[in-house]
Design a protein around this motif. Structure first.
Motif, PDB file in Angstrom:
ATOM      1  N   VAL A 293      20.139  -6.794 -27.726  1.00 26.47           N
ATOM      2  CA  VAL A 293      20.352  -6.704 -29.187  1.00 26.47           C
ATOM      3  C   VAL A 293      20.228  -8.086 -29.826  1.00 26.47           C
ATOM      4  O   VAL A 293      21.024  -8.492 -30.656  1.00 26.47           O
ATOM      5  N   ASP A 294      19.193  -8.838 -29.406  1.00 20.79           N
ATOM      6  CA  ASP A 294      19.102 -10.229 -29.852  1.00 20.79           C
ATOM      7  C   ASP A 294      18.357 -10.393 -31.171  1.00 20.79           C
ATOM      8  O   ASP A 294      18.123 -11.517 -31.610  1.00 20.79           O
ATOM      9  N   GLY A 295      17.967  -9.311 -31.794  1.00 23.28           N
ATOM     10  CA  GLY A 295      17.277  -9.404 -33.078  1.00 23.28           C
ATOM     11  C   GLY A 295      17.129  -8.013 -33.658  1.00 23.28           C
ATOM     12  O   GLY A 295      17.405  -7.015 -32.974  1.00 23.28           O
TER      13      GLY A 295
ATOM     14  N   PHE B 135      21.892 -16.375 -27.508  1.00 22.31           N
ATOM     15  CA  PHE B 135      20.715 -15.493 -27.500  1.00 22.31           C
ATOM     16  C   PHE B 135      19.539 -16.190 -26.821  1.00 22.31           C
ATOM     17  O   PHE B 135      18.802 -15.579 -26.037  1.00 22.31           O
TER      18      PHE B 135
END
Lengths: 283, 354, 74
Positions: free
Chosen positions: A189-191, A236
């Motif tokens: 869920v880094d972006g 991240f």
């Protein structure tokens, strides 16, 4: 005040609000912790499938321990690692209900590995959300079963030593060999794009349960800015650089994509050469 | 049904549980509780219930935790080493106020011990079924009939007080066959409602949370205080004890479960010799029938157990030094004979005569 | 005129900055002049007129501190 004036002149619609299944409670999570994103996605999926009233969630031990206060559905707090066994007890008692467990890496892949593997191989029709951030967060940053080789933690101060601590566990790969499993996907869920993909996977994992397809697990490669001693942004970057090559994103098992209705059909097809398992042998 | 049937103790427990409305059983193979699980495996699938052989006793107790949290009647059974593994989950059940019935068909210990009958889990059952401040009702059947009756009662007590309950049997009672009259099957509609259960809120109420975690010290303290108030009600209303030939007894033999059967024979033999002996048999080991023991006007108490001396500590606590207490027991699967117990009674009676 | 609007709830915002990283219009900043009750510098919208209501910020917010609204034509 400016907003109020605008509202009086034009009509607005809400395009993003807190999901109903996520109670308006300030979480205990550190700033930038991805637990909050994933829990919100789970709640959005519960809303979209309209199953909050018949959903029972199992909270783990770890940073997400108090998630029983966050989700609006009925919740059960499990002992460390035992969430799949608790979920099994609930699902066998209430087979028409939706049962999910939300677990971290220490909970799911260390102390609870037996419960994890056996719930999967039994083909329990449940949904598991697995947060892998390669560290024990709540106890202050100890080495986890998923900590990377050479990763420095409180209990691997010289870096994870493979000679003494062995190798990390790749959970999706490990579970993918089990006949009871219907669906496994690893996401992050880094972006914004990744978050949308993660939600799609989580929705599949819940939809599978509603449709009786079978055991579904979504692993979310996550961060722990506090114990990694980084800003959320640096975390991240570290995750992308170090974790994703070790834990590649993707679908690790999907019996429907393989053309089967559910895990049982896929398992049956795999066992055709075994007279006993295929039912061709006498007892 | 009032018909007498011949059953093994382990099977009597299983059948009584089914009649009490239990439709969910979670276990793991271990001797000598085997017949109980096997009976459930035969019956439950035909009744629309769940028999699930878990991957471990730890998983089994946590499945019980989940089923109980979901609001159904459920049970697990094991024998001594397996019960040790279950204690984690039992502590969580106590902390979350979850009902449930846990059967221990005891074998010898410590460690792997033996598969022979034993009563060496008395301390564990009454003092240490897990970490933390809690007790739970412990029933000690002495006959196959009691295996059935007390199991049936255990489900009601578990639901009524929202507590796990233990049936503490042993390999001898489990394997023994005796005639038994089964209790009538409970009407499912008559089982208590569980508005606290995590069974889906259906949009009709705020979410229920089954939990034993209280990060706020004051909340945890108050939670424990409230639970101990429940324990006081259990102590007041649920004590069970049998006394036999005790009114004029000089020597009272205190024994529970299988040991009480041997003690009863020895008491009868002593009476035939003119020794005024009686039997004090706790049926609940917690709460302990301390008052009933104090009310015996015995001049001496002999405690007989299939262990190295465990209940004898509760006997001494109850009597507070007012009466001399001695112990006779064997363990490791060696069962004392009535004659051996009679010898002990004779020795004590002679001492009193001097 | 703005097409969108964000409401940032200071009770929930922990000032992690994940929203500021992804805002396509680059109009979200951490407000160094404000300290929330929990001690964080919260996110604020520094150019409300430029907000398109795309909700990318809310998608990334781990604390569900952001509600997003968009104008609709009657």
């Amino acid at each position: 005040m400016a907003a109020d004036e605008q509202m009086s002149r034009t009509e607005e619609k809400a395009v993003f609000q807190r999901p109903h299944a996520l109670l308006p409670v300030v979480t205990n999570y550190c700033p930038g912790c991805t637990h909050g994103i994933v829990e919100r996605l789970v709640a959005e999926v519960i809303d979209e499938l309209d199953v909050e009233g018949r959903t029972i969630g199992i909270a783990p031990v770890g940073c997400a321990v108090t998630s029983y206060d966050f989700f609006g559905c009925d919740m059960i707090e499990a002992a460390h690692g035992r969430a799949p066994a608790v979920a099994t007890g609930v699902k066998r008692s209430l087979p028409d209900h939706v049962v999910f467990a939300y677990q971290g890496d220490g909970d799911l892949a260390s102390i609870g590995m037996a419960e994890t593997v056996h719930a999967a191989t039994r083909g329990e029709n449940i949904t598991i959300i697995f947060i892998n951030n390669a560290i024990y967060g709540m106890t202050g940053g100890q080495m986890a079963p998923t900590s990377l080789p050479n990763q420095v933690t409180q209990t691997s101060p010289y870096g994870r030593d493979l000679d003494t601590a062995g190798y990390p566990i790749r959970v999706c790969e490990l579970l993918s060999t089990l006949d009871g499993v219907a669906y496994l996907e690893r996401v992050c869920v880094d972006g914004p794009k990744a978050v949308r993909a993660a939600k799609k996977a989580i929705k599949r994992a819940f939809q599978n349960q509603v449709d009786g397809v079978g055991y579904s697990l979504v692993e979310v490669v996550s961060t722990c800015p506090t114990n990694w001693k980084m800003t959320p942004q640096e975390a991240f970057a570290w995750m992308r650089e170090n974790m994703l090559p070790y834990y590649p994103l993707g679908v690790y098992r999907d019996v429907q994509a393989d053309g089967f209705a559910n895990a049982a059909e896929a398992a049956f097809a795999r066992a055709q050469d075994c007279p006993m398992a295929s039912g061709k042998a006498g007892r | 049904m009032t018909e007498k049937v011949l059953m093994k103790g382990n099977e009597a427990i299983a059948e009584a549980a089914l009649r009490a409305g239990c439709r969910h059983f979670f276990g793991y193979p271990i001797t000598p509780q085997t017949e109980l699980a096997a009976y459930m495996a035969r019956k439950l699938p035909k009744m629309g219930g769940t028999y699930l052989q878990a991957e471990s006793e730890i998983a089994a107790i946590n499945m019980l935790y989940g089923a109980s949290a979901a609001g159904v009647r459920a049970m697990t059974s094991s024998s001594s080493p397996g019960i040790s593994l279950k204690t984690e989950g039992i502590s969580y059940m106590a902390g979350a106020d979850l009902p449930g019935v846990i059967v221990n068909v005891q074998r010898g210990g410590p460690g792997l011990g033996s598969i022979q009958p034993s009563q060496s889990d008395y301390f564990q059952a009454t003092r240490a079924m897990g970490h933390g401040d809690f007790y739970l009702p412990v029933y000690a059947p002495s006959t196959v009939q009691e295996m059935a009756d007390l199991t049936y009662v255990a489900f009601d007590v578990a639901d009524g007080y929202r507590t796990p309950v233990v049936i503490l049997a042993d390999g001898m009672l489990g394997q023994m066959m005796e005639p038994v009259v089964m209790p009538d099957a409970a009407d499912p509609a008559s089982l208590p409602a569980k508005p606290w259960a995590a069974s889906g809120h259906a949009g009709a109420r705020p979410h229920n949370v089954i939990n034993s975690l209280h990060l706020d010290s004051e909340k945890l303290y108050q939670d424990n205080v409230r639970r101990f108030q429940t324990y006081e009600r259990i102590k007041r209303d649920e004590v069970r004890v049998e006394t036999y030939r005790i009114e004029d007894a000089d020597v009272v033999v205190a024994a529970f479960g299988a040991a009480a059967r041997i003690a009863r024979s020895a008491v009868n033999a002593a009476r035939e010799e003119g020794i005024r002996a009686g039997l004090f048999r706790p049926i609940t080991l917690w709460p302990y029938p301390a008052r009933a023991l104090q009310e015996c006007r015995a001049r001496a108490v002999l405690t007989v157990e299939l262990n190295m001396g465990q209940m004898v500590e509760d006997v001494r606590l109850a009597l507070e030094g007012a009466t001399p207490v001695s112990f006779f027991g064997k363990c490791g699967g060696i069962i004392p004979t009535p004659d051996e117990v009679l010898d002990q009674i004779r020795g004590i009676a002679e001492g009193l005569g001097e | 005129m703005a097409k969108g609007r964000v409401e940032i709830d200071l009770v929930f915002c922990k000032g992690c900055g994940l929203c500021t990283d992804v805002c396509p219009a680059s109009i979200l900043k951490l407000d160094a002049d404000t300290i929330t009750q929990k001690g964080y510098h919260p996110a604020i919208c520094v150019d409300e007129a430029a907000c398109t209501g795309c909700a990318t910020c809310a998608l990334m917010c781990p604390d569900v501190a952001i509600a997003v609204f968009r104008e609709v034509r009657a």
